[in-house]
Design a protein around this motif. Structure first.
Motif, PDB file in Angstrom:
ATOM      1  N   PRO A   1      45.225  33.208  64.263  1.00 34.71           N
ATOM      2  CA  PRO A   1      46.147  34.178  63.658  1.00 34.71           C
ATOM      3  C   PRO A   1      46.885  33.683  62.416  1.00 34.71           C
ATOM      4  N   GLY A   2      47.318  32.427  62.373  1.00 37.63           N
ATOM      5  CA  GLY A   2      48.035  31.942  61.207  1.00 37.63           C
ATOM      6  C   GLY A   2      49.367  32.639  61.011  1.00 37.63           C
ATOM      7  N   ILE A   3      49.841  32.657  59.751  1.00 35.87           N
ATOM      8  CA  ILE A   3      51.132  33.283  59.444  1.00 35.87           C
ATOM      9  C   ILE A   3      51.117  33.830  58.015  1.00 35.87           C
ATOM     10  N   ASN A   4      51.782  34.949  57.824  1.00 37.81           N
ATOM     11  CA  ASN A   4      51.942  35.551  56.510  1.00 37.81           C
ATOM     12  C   ASN A   4      53.398  35.361  56.089  1.00 37.81           C
ATOM     13  N   LEU A   5      53.645  34.445  55.174  1.00 37.68           N
ATOM     14  CA  LEU A   5      55.008  34.153  54.744  1.00 37.68           C
ATOM     15  C   LEU A   5      55.556  35.205  53.795  1.00 37.68           C
TER      16      LEU A   5
ATOM     17  N   ALA B   1      50.833  31.967  51.626  1.00 32.18           N
ATOM     18  CA  ALA B   1      52.013  31.700  50.812  1.00 32.18           C
ATOM     19  C   ALA B   1      51.846  32.243  49.400  1.00 32.18           C
ATOM     20  N   PHE B   2      50.598  32.543  49.008  1.00 32.13           N
ATOM     21  CA  PHE B   2      50.287  32.975  47.647  1.00 32.13           C
ATOM     22  C   PHE B   2      50.003  34.467  47.606  1.00 32.13           C
ATOM     23  N   ASP B   3      50.460  35.109  46.546  1.00 30.51           N
ATOM     24  CA  ASP B   3      50.259  36.550  46.406  1.00 30.51           C
ATOM     25  C   ASP B   3      48.876  36.865  45.843  1.00 30.51           C
ATOM     26  N   HIS B   4      48.632  38.134  45.539  1.00 32.02           N
ATOM     27  CA  HIS B   4      47.306  38.550  45.097  1.00 32.02           C
ATOM     28  C   HIS B   4      46.920  37.966  43.746  1.00 32.02           C
ATOM     29  N   GLN B   5      47.912  37.473  43.007  1.00 34.82           N
ATOM     30  CA  GLN B   5      47.639  36.847  41.718  1.00 34.82           C
ATOM     31  C   GLN B   5      47.476  35.330  41.834  1.00 34.82           C
ATOM     32  N   GLY B   6      47.559  34.801  43.044  1.00 32.72           N
ATOM     33  CA  GLY B   6      47.423  33.363  43.238  1.00 32.72           C
ATOM     34  C   GLY B   6      48.648  32.575  42.854  1.00 32.72           C
ATOM     35  N   SER B   7      49.822  33.160  43.056  1.00 31.44           N
ATOM     36  CA  SER B   7      51.087  32.515  42.700  1.00 31.44           C
ATOM     37  C   SER B   7      51.994  32.450  43.915  1.00 31.44           C
ATOM     38  N   ALA B   8      52.756  31.355  44.030  1.00 28.97           N
ATOM     39  CA  ALA B   8      53.684  31.173  45.150  1.00 28.97           C
ATOM     40  C   ALA B   8      54.908  30.404  44.662  1.00 28.97           C
TER      41      ALA B   8
ATOM     42  N   SER C   1      59.192  26.952  47.764  1.00 29.33           N
ATOM     43  CA  SER C   1      59.834  27.171  49.066  1.00 29.33           C
ATOM     44  C   SER C   1      58.857  27.765  50.072  1.00 29.33           C
ATOM     45  N   ASP C   2      57.915  28.603  49.615  1.00 28.66           N
ATOM     46  CA  ASP C   2      56.915  29.146  50.527  1.00 28.66           C
ATOM     47  C   ASP C   2      55.983  28.045  51.028  1.00 28.66           C
ATOM     48  N   ILE C   3      55.661  27.088  50.165  1.00 29.97           N
ATOM     49  CA  ILE C   3      54.848  25.948  50.587  1.00 29.97           C
ATOM     50  C   ILE C   3      55.604  25.128  51.624  1.00 29.97           C
ATOM     51  N   ILE C   4      56.882  24.921  51.372  1.00 30.82           N
ATOM     52  CA  ILE C   4      57.720  24.169  52.322  1.00 30.82           C
ATOM     53  C   ILE C   4      57.743  24.865  53.677  1.00 30.82           C
ATOM     54  N   LEU C   5      57.962  26.177  53.674  1.00 32.51           N
ATOM     55  CA  LEU C   5      57.988  26.921  54.935  1.00 32.51           C
ATOM     56  C   LEU C   5      56.611  26.913  55.605  1.00 32.51           C
TER      57      LEU C   5
END
Length: 392
Positions: free
Chosen positions: A151-155, A199-206, A209-213
């Motif tokens: 399942p993973g997680i969607n931040l 952690a990354f949006d549809h444009q490949g950007s994050a 803090s999302d990486i940390i979480l």
């Protein structure tokens, strides 16, 4: 520190920013006890001070991620906290061709063959090794990944599965763990288990803090490996702190070096010594022109014109150190399935020691330059299995 006063001030700044637009800040506490006390107060107060619900904690590094327009009022607390502005971070996929038609060139891709993964499968397929892929998510309906995704997680939206709306994360997952021998492709470790961390949006950007979480979540979920196919040019103290904590927890972190063709520099977090930094090679076992290289790179792996899974059940060809990194994560999964319990430091030493030497290059003066080698899954697993049992 007066935590209720501190949190009331944060609530006011979030609700009515005095100047400018809100931007995220990473607030790290100097002492764990302070953080626990502040977190306790936060949990008690956010029912009435609703803007505090936007504050996200990272328990792994004693930090709060807070949207603020200004940090001026926080200066009174600087003896107790460290403030770092949240930054953007980008994927490391370099080039993409049009989708492959009729599943052409799938099966066992050349990169999987080049690192000798098929020669390991009679011994190890990476069975049940847990790999966190911090990326754009994954295509849960893809035939190649039907039995490979947890399942993973969607931040970005905690209420949804980490569905891929870009393609990069699905490509990475396929290289590591695709398991569709009848009509698709086979990854390096086809019986390992991918936990997509979106952690990354549809444009490949994050955000950092999302990486940390995401790393925080991987540690709390008991994963074995984290694949990080992204990078940034600047150093982040908070990101370094969370990488250190994850490594101490026994998680192997594999990170891409970057696609700038630099000869003596690589991106963060690959540049942190706790990670395994990966550069890219081509079919001729030469360092790919786009790949960063040099003394900070620990290992190389196939990354040029790599075919893998794509969203909507398709396949694409991509190039980048992202693709190289996922070959290395898969090879480590093959090892850990046979030798669970090896420490990140032991694995890093083993993977560099068992690498295949790359062709010797010469610089402009004609002097030979020795690079790190290319990952060899067969030698890696064989050498790992020869280690004394006390090492496991």
């Amino acid at each position: 520190m007066d935590y209720p006063e501190f949190l009331q001030m944060l609530n006011k700044e979030i609700s009515n920013p005095a100047s400018g637009q809100l931007s995220r800040q990473i607030i790290t506490f100097a002492r764990p006890r302070q953080y626990r006390e502040c977190l306790h107060a936060l949990n008690n107060m956010k029912s009435t001070l609703t803007s505090l619900r936007q504050v996200q904690p990272s328990r792994l590094i004693d930090a709060l991620i807070v949207p603020l327009a200004s940090t001026a009022r926080l200066t009174a607390y600087l003896g107790d906290i460290f403030i770092e502005e949240d930054e953007r971070i980008a994927m490391h996929g370099a080039a993409m061709t049009s989708p492959l038609k009729n599943n052409a060139n799938t099966g066992v891709p050349w990169g999987v063959e080049q690192i000798k993964a098929p020669k390991v499968w009679s011994t190890s397929t990476g069975y049940r090794v847990k790999i966190g892929v911090i990326d754009t998510g994954a295509d849960y309906q893809h035939p190649d990944l039907r039995y490979s995704l947890a399942p993973g997680i969607n931040l970005l939206n905690r209420m949804m599965l980490p569905y891929d709306d870009n393609g990069h994360g699905t490509h990475i997952a396929g290289i590591i763990a695709a398991a569709n021998s009848t009509g698709g492709m086979i990854g390096v470790a086809p019986r390992s288990l991918i936990y997509p961390v979106k952690a990354f949006d549809h444009q490949g950007s994050a955000y950092v803090s999302d990486i940390i979480l995401g790393i925080d979540w991987c540690v709390r979920s008991g994963l074995d490996i984290i694949n990080m196919s992204f990078g940034m040019k600047t150093r982040s103290k908070a990101l370094l702190d969370v990488v250190k904590r994850a490594t101490r927890a026994g998680i192997v972190i594999v990170a891409s070096s970057g696609n700038d063709g630099k000869r003596r520099s690589i991106d963060y977090p690959a540049r942190y010594p706790q990670t395994i930094a990966v550069g890219a090679t081509d079919r001729r076992r030469k360092i790919a022109g786009f790949s960063n290289r040099g003394p900070y790179v620990d290992i190389y792996a196939p990354g040029d014109k790599i075919v893998s899974s794509w969203v909507r059940g398709k396949h694409h060809e991509m190039s980048g150190t992202s693709m190289a990194t996922s070959h290395v994560s898969g090879a480590i999964a093959l090892l850990l399935a046979q030798r669970p319990g090896l420490s990140p430091a032991e694995i890093k030493t083993l993977i560099t020691r068992t690498a295949n030497p790359l062709p010797v290059r010469k610089n402009a003066k004609g002097t030979a330059q020795v690079s790190r080698g290319e990952v060899d899954a067969l030698r890696l697993v064989r050498e790992g299995m020869r280690l004394p049992s006390s090492k496991t």
